[in-house]
Design an enzyme around this catalytic site. Structure first.
Site, mmCIF file in Angstrom:
data_model
loop_
_atom_site.group_PDB
_atom_site.id
_atom_site.type_symbol
_atom_site.label_atom_id
_atom_site.label_comp_id
_atom_site.label_asym_id
_atom_site.label_seq_id
_atom_site.Cartn_x
_atom_site.Cartn_y
_atom_site.Cartn_z
ATOM 1 N N SER A 85 24.550 -11.414 -16.068
ATOM 2 C CA SER A 85 25.014 -11.352 -17.454
ATOM 3 C C SER A 85 26.496 -11.691 -17.465
ATOM 4 O O SER A 85 27.306 -10.931 -16.939
ATOM 5 C CB SER A 85 24.789 -9.962 -18.052
ATOM 6 O OG SER A 85 25.370 -9.867 -19.350
ATOM 7 N N SER A 87 28.680 -11.751 -19.946
ATOM 8 C CA SER A 87 29.457 -10.776 -20.713
ATOM 9 C C SER A 87 29.313 -9.363 -20.169
ATOM 10 O O SER A 87 30.180 -8.522 -20.374
ATOM 11 C CB SER A 87 29.021 -10.793 -22.177
ATOM 12 O OG SER A 87 27.705 -10.258 -22.306
ATOM 13 N N GLY A 88 28.183 -9.090 -19.501
ATOM 14 C CA GLY A 88 27.914 -7.740 -19.022
ATOM 15 C C GLY A 88 27.508 -6.788 -20.120
ATOM 16 O O GLY A 88 27.421 -5.583 -19.905
ATOM 17 N N GLU A 151 25.930 -20.470 -16.252
ATOM 18 C CA GLU A 151 24.557 -20.665 -15.767
ATOM 19 C C GLU A 151 24.508 -21.658 -14.610
ATOM 20 O O GLU A 151 23.801 -21.438 -13.625
ATOM 21 C CB GLU A 151 23.662 -21.138 -16.919
ATOM 22 C CG GLU A 151 23.476 -20.093 -18.002
ATOM 23 C CD GLU A 151 24.002 -20.513 -19.359
ATOM 24 O OE1 GLU A 151 24.213 -21.720 -19.589
ATOM 25 O OE2 GLU A 151 24.196 -19.625 -20.215
#
Length: 184
Positions: A85, A87-88, A151
């Protein structure tokens, strides 16, 4: 136009890979190899990159699956959850990470934001410091759309880690084909 754009993408990827901390990568390799089973979770294009990583690690003999797979086994305290992720803060991966942590599994976050909610859940982070939807000051900027650079970097990162494992375990490249799908 193609050559200029391909040069731009390759240059952004090269700059990104140079900024990943080798100590974090080695900790990731060590965690992968120490786990009984490895699970990955992400959403969207990140999940696609993680699924490609899952396939490659399976070729190396690692017991690995992605969260939601029809054959997904139970996670245990002997296992590792890899959360992708940028952004986390993506809701589904964060919730799965909290559940895995409550069960006692080790959790690693591969992302860009070290100050996300994931920092309170993950045992450690591998930071790919590229532009996210948060536009943090220290992120590597990208002229590609949205989070493409994250990605792409995640996919290549997975192949780099696979090569590190091949070298560390002294695996025979030709012998890896025994783990490749053969019903194709």
């Amino acid at each position: 136009m193609f050559r200029d754009t391909s040069h731009l993408v390759v240059e952004e990827l090269s700059r990104t890979l140079e900024r990943i901390d080798p100590a974090q990568v080695q900790a990731f390799v060590d965690a992968l190899l120490a786990a009984d089973k490895v699970f990955v979770v992400g959403v969207g294009r990140v999940l696609l990159a993680l699924q490609a990583m899952t396939k490659r690690f399976a070729h190396l003999g690692i017991a690995i699956t992605y969260v939601g797979a029809i054959t997904e086994p139970a996670i245990t305290p002997k296992d590792l959850l890899v959360v992708g992720s940028g952004s986390g803060s993506s809701l589904f991966p964060l919730a799965i990470a909290r559940k895995a942590k409550a069960i006692g599994a080790k959790v690693v976050h591969i992302g860009s934001n070290p100050q996300s909610d994931m920092k309170d859940v993950a045992d450690f982070m591998v930071r790919i410091p590229v532009r996210t939807k948060l536009y943090l000051d220290d992120e590597i900027d990208s002229r590609q759309p949205m989070t493409s650079l994250f990605e792409q970097s995640l996919l290549i990162f997975g192949d780099i880690v696979a090569k590190m494992i091949i070298d560390e375990r002294q695996l025979d490249l030709k012998g890896l084909w025994q783990h490749h799908a053969n019903l194709e």
